[in-house]
Design a protein around this motif. Structure first.
Motif, PDB file in Angstrom:
ATOM      1  N   VAL A   1      23.400  13.775  23.040  1.00  0.00           N
ATOM      2  CA  VAL A   1      22.570  13.735  22.047  1.00  0.00           C
ATOM      3  C   VAL A   1      21.396  12.647  22.136  1.00  0.00           C
ATOM      4  CG1 VAL A   1      22.481  13.257  19.502  1.00  0.00           C
ATOM      5  CG2 VAL A   1      24.557  14.170  20.500  1.00  0.00           C
ATOM      6  N   ALA A   2      20.139  13.210  21.984  1.00  0.00           N
ATOM      7  CA  ALA A   2      19.012  12.225  21.989  1.00  0.00           C
ATOM      8  C   ALA A   2      19.001  11.362  23.549  1.00  0.00           C
ATOM      9  CB  ALA A   2      18.854  11.306  20.745  1.00  0.00           C
ATOM     10  N   GLY A   3      19.626  12.342  24.368  1.00  0.00           N
ATOM     11  CA  GLY A   3      19.600  11.660  25.745  1.00  0.00           C
ATOM     12  C   GLY A   3      20.581  10.760  26.010  1.00  0.00           C
ATOM     13  N   ARG A   4      21.672  10.456  25.176  1.00  0.00           N
ATOM     14  CA  ARG A   4      22.582   9.532  25.127  1.00  0.00           C
ATOM     15  C   ARG A   4      23.929  10.138  25.558  1.00  0.00           C
ATOM     16  NH1 ARG A   4      20.879   4.222  25.488  1.00  0.00           N
ATOM     17  NH2 ARG A   4      23.294   3.567  24.486  1.00  0.00           N
ATOM     18  N   ASP A   5      24.881   9.853  26.288  1.00  0.00           N
ATOM     19  CA  ASP A   5      26.168  10.363  26.652  1.00  0.00           C
ATOM     20  C   ASP A   5      26.967   9.726  25.172  1.00  0.00           C
ATOM     21  OD1 ASP A   5      25.108  11.349  28.877  1.00  0.00           O
ATOM     22  OD2 ASP A   5      26.045   9.680  30.380  1.00  0.00           O
TER      23      ASP A   5
ATOM     24  N   ILE B   1      34.721  17.756  10.358  1.00  0.00           N
ATOM     25  CA  ILE B   1      33.531  16.949  10.439  1.00  0.00           C
ATOM     26  C   ILE B   1      33.551  16.681  12.120  1.00  0.00           C
ATOM     27  CG2 ILE B   1      32.426  14.715   9.992  1.00  0.00           C
ATOM     28  CD1 ILE B   1      33.615  14.996   7.421  1.00  0.00           C
ATOM     29  N   THR B   2      32.614  16.924  12.627  1.00  0.00           N
ATOM     30  CA  THR B   2      32.338  16.226  14.123  1.00  0.00           C
ATOM     31  C   THR B   2      31.343  15.129  14.362  1.00  0.00           C
ATOM     32  OG1 THR B   2      32.931  18.575  14.963  1.00  0.00           O
ATOM     33  CG2 THR B   2      31.867  17.072  16.581  1.00  0.00           C
ATOM     34  N   VAL B   3      31.666  14.214  14.900  1.00  0.00           N
ATOM     35  CA  VAL B   3      30.618  12.629  14.884  1.00  0.00           C
ATOM     36  C   VAL B   3      30.682  12.744  16.572  1.00  0.00           C
ATOM     37  CG1 VAL B   3      30.457  10.607  14.523  1.00  0.00           C
ATOM     38  CG2 VAL B   3      31.678  12.041  12.840  1.00  0.00           C
ATOM     39  N   ALA B   4      29.255  12.803  16.984  1.00  0.00           N
ATOM     40  CA  ALA B   4      28.837  12.312  18.326  1.00  0.00           C
ATOM     41  C   ALA B   4      28.729  10.970  18.267  1.00  0.00           C
ATOM     42  CB  ALA B   4      27.926  13.248  18.660  1.00  0.00           C
ATOM     43  N   VAL B   5      29.640  10.126  19.236  1.00  0.00           N
ATOM     44  CA  VAL B   5      29.720   8.699  19.275  1.00  0.00           C
ATOM     45  C   VAL B   5      29.006   8.296  20.440  1.00  0.00           C
ATOM     46  CG1 VAL B   5      31.242   6.609  19.011  1.00  0.00           C
ATOM     47  CG2 VAL B   5      31.536   8.735  17.581  1.00  0.00           C
ATOM     48  N   ASP B   6      28.033   7.424  20.408  1.00  0.00           N
ATOM     49  CA  ASP B   6      27.345   6.895  21.749  1.00  0.00           C
ATOM     50  C   ASP B   6      28.321   6.105  22.680  1.00  0.00           C
ATOM     51  OD1 ASP B   6      24.794   6.054  23.057  1.00  0.00           O
ATOM     52  OD2 ASP B   6      25.646   4.360  22.906  1.00  0.00           O
ATOM     53  N   SER B   7      28.524   6.577  23.812  1.00  0.00           N
ATOM     54  CA  SER B   7      29.759   5.940  24.500  1.00  0.00           C
ATOM     55  C   SER B   7      29.407   4.639  25.093  1.00  0.00           C
ATOM     56  CB  SER B   7      29.720   6.668  25.884  1.00  0.00           C
ATOM     57  OG  SER B   7      28.492   6.697  26.689  1.00  0.00           O
TER      58      SER B   7
ATOM     59  N   LEU C   1      25.739   9.089  16.591  1.00  0.00           N
ATOM     60  CA  LEU C   1      24.447   9.790  16.702  1.00  0.00           C
ATOM     61  C   LEU C   1      24.111  11.088  16.278  1.00  0.00           C
ATOM     62  CD1 LEU C   1      24.146   9.008  20.767  1.00  0.00           C
ATOM     63  CD2 LEU C   1      23.059   7.644  18.906  1.00  0.00           C
ATOM     64  N   LYS C   2      25.208  11.700  15.884  1.00  0.00           N
ATOM     65  CA  LYS C   2      25.193  12.926  15.400  1.00  0.00           C
ATOM     66  C   LYS C   2      26.270  13.282  14.305  1.00  0.00           C
ATOM     67  CE  LYS C   2      24.580  17.977  16.253  1.00  0.00           C
ATOM     68  NZ  LYS C   2      24.556  18.793  17.332  1.00  0.00           N
TER      69      LYS C   2
ATOM     70  N   GLY D   1      21.435  14.300  12.798  1.00  0.00           N
ATOM     71  CA  GLY D   1      21.426  13.601  13.962  1.00  0.00           C
ATOM     72  C   GLY D   1      20.148  13.313  14.714  1.00  0.00           C
ATOM     73  N   PHE D   2      20.252  12.266  15.618  1.00  0.00           N
ATOM     74  CA  PHE D   2      18.969  11.715  16.138  1.00  0.00           C
ATOM     75  C   PHE D   2      18.317  12.978  17.171  1.00  0.00           C
ATOM     76  CE2 PHE D   2      20.656   7.868  14.840  1.00  0.00           C
ATOM     77  CZ  PHE D   2      19.764   7.010  14.451  1.00  0.00           C
ATOM     78  N   THR D   3      17.025  12.874  17.239  1.00  0.00           N
ATOM     79  CA  THR D   3      16.458  13.980  18.254  1.00  0.00           C
ATOM     80  C   THR D   3      15.836  12.799  19.373  1.00  0.00           C
ATOM     81  OG1 THR D   3      14.578  13.883  17.364  1.00  0.00           O
ATOM     82  CG2 THR D   3      16.070  15.856  16.933  1.00  0.00           C
TER      83      THR D   3
END
Length: 412
Positions: free
Chosen positions: A215-219, A237-243, A249-250, A266-268
């Motif tokens: 997401v937004a270029g981040r893993d 609910i799904t949460v994309a968490v910066d590794s 992030l989303k 989410g961030f673009t």
């Protein structure tokens, strides 16, 4: 998906640990943006934010990922957030313009169009782009980009400014002395939304790690939160968490009925570099009309729709009655919670009684229901439903129509 899915579920103890961590450390970077308060329960993301890859990351358990979110302490960032709302509301037709005319030239009644509360309804539908920036707990900014115009809310030290470029109007108030933040802080980023969801995690919730995303270029890891309660309208609910940083992030909320997301933010684009100090500078433009307000004394403004009120509702606490409508109570707990209060008046008039566009709109929203409680109307969206009985009692929650009728019957 990358083979790093985990079947581990976060337990009630994990949720307690998260809540304790949240009490110990405020989410300092968050923009205190009343302007995006509707995002807490009513946002959906545009398809452009679809995952752009499935990075191969080390395996992590749900408990470890929840702890990573709790430990995240990002204080400096800037970026762009895309928001789309899809509550499944019918077309307002001529009603929208009628309401706008009644509200005045700015669409906000007697108040300034720069007042954050006047911007809430704009986020109830459609697609929106926000630019956010933060530098510690005393400097945050969020800008809502519109057609040939921009609305900005800026917190810099003790000052909070709202500026509507379209009307060249300014709203000014001061921040709360508590933690250096203005009262009425509401969700502006996926981190806010994720933490609000995670604090409700208990025995009624399953939390797992299911793959990865970019997401937004981040893993990022994908944390999936699923209610176990059968009466809730929330599917998952799904949460994309910066590794690396643990920053969400989303955030995506899909309804139990399926289809497009109801809440997805989410961030673009995102950067963790320190924003320029000038980002948070603001001086009212020449000729601008400035409205000064003490937000702590304004019943229609921020503090009455802030995080503390939502915390009470999430906990199913009767304490909500202290800040919400008089006599408000919460039935049940977890995802099946239903808030109820008595208006002391009659129920909602029928569309025929109202007439015109407003009457048609009411009829399109409501379903007539009956039970041991008597008769009433259920007003529905894809997420939040509300039953208003003919004798003026209100039952509302992220639950099904049948659950509302059952609650009304039990309360009779």
């Amino acid at each position: 998906m990358a083979p790093n899915a985990s079947d581990d579920s976060a337990t009630a103890a994990d949720a307690d640990e998260l809540r304790a961590a949240r009490r110990r450390k405020a989410a300092r970077y968050v923009v205190p943006a009343t302007v995006v308060g509707v995002a807490a329960a009513t946002i959906g993301l545009v398809p452009a934010l679809a995952d752009s890859g499935d990075p191969d990351l080390p395996k992590i358990s749900a408990q470890e990922l929840v702890e990573k979110i709790a430990a995240s302490d990002v204080q400096q960032l800037s970026g762009t957030v895309k928001i789309t709302t899809d509550l499944g509301l019918p077309d307002l037709g001529g009603l929208e313009s009628s309401l706008g005319s009644a509200a005045g030239p700015s669409g906000s009644g007697d108040g300034s169009s720069a007042d954050p509360s006047s911007k809430l309804t704009e986020l109830a539908s459609g697609t929106h782009t926000l630019r956010v920036a933060a530098d510690g707990e005393n400097k945050q900014k969020v800008s809502l980009l519109e057609d040939a115009a921009e609305y900005s809310l800026i917190h810099n030290g003790k000052d909070v400014w709202g500026y509507d470029s379209k009307s060249n109007s300014v709203f000014h108030t001061t921040a709360s002395e508590q933690a250096g933040k203005p009262k009425g802080e509401l969700p502006a980023t996926p981190k806010d939304l994720a933490e609000d969801a995670l604090k409700a995690a208990d025995k009624t919730t399953s939390i797992t790690v299911e793959g990865t995303a970019q997401v937004a270029g981040r893993d990022a890891y994908r944390l999936v939160i699923k209610p176990k309660d059968k009466d809730t309208t929330v599917g998952q609910i799904t949460v994309a968490v910066d590794s690396k940083t643990g920053l969400p992030l989303k955030f995506t909320l899909t309804p139990a009925s399926g289809g497009a997301a109801v809440v997805d933010a989410g961030f673009t684009q995102v950067s963790f570099a320190q924003p320029a100090a000038s980002t948070f500078d603001f001086t009212p433009p020449k000729g601008a009309k400035v409205e000064e307000e003490d937000a702590s004394k304004a019943p229609g403004h921020a503090e009455h729709f802030g995080k503390e009120q939502r915390k009470d509702l999430d906990k199913g606490s009767a304490e909500l009655g202290k800040t919400g409508p008089e006599g408000l109570n919460v039935i049940g707990d977890g995802w099946d919670s239903i808030a109820t209060f008595d208006t002391g008046g009659k129920g909602v008039p029928s569309g025929a009684e109202v007439g015109g566009d407003a009457g048609s709109f009411l009829d399109s929203l409501g379903d007539k229901v009956s039970g041991g409680f008597g008769q009433g109307t259920v007003f529905k969206t894809r997420l939040i439903n509300a039953l208003i009985t003919d004798d003026g009692k209100v039952y509302v929650g992220a639950v099904t129509k049948d659950a509302l009728v059952k609650a009304a019957d039990a309360g009779k």
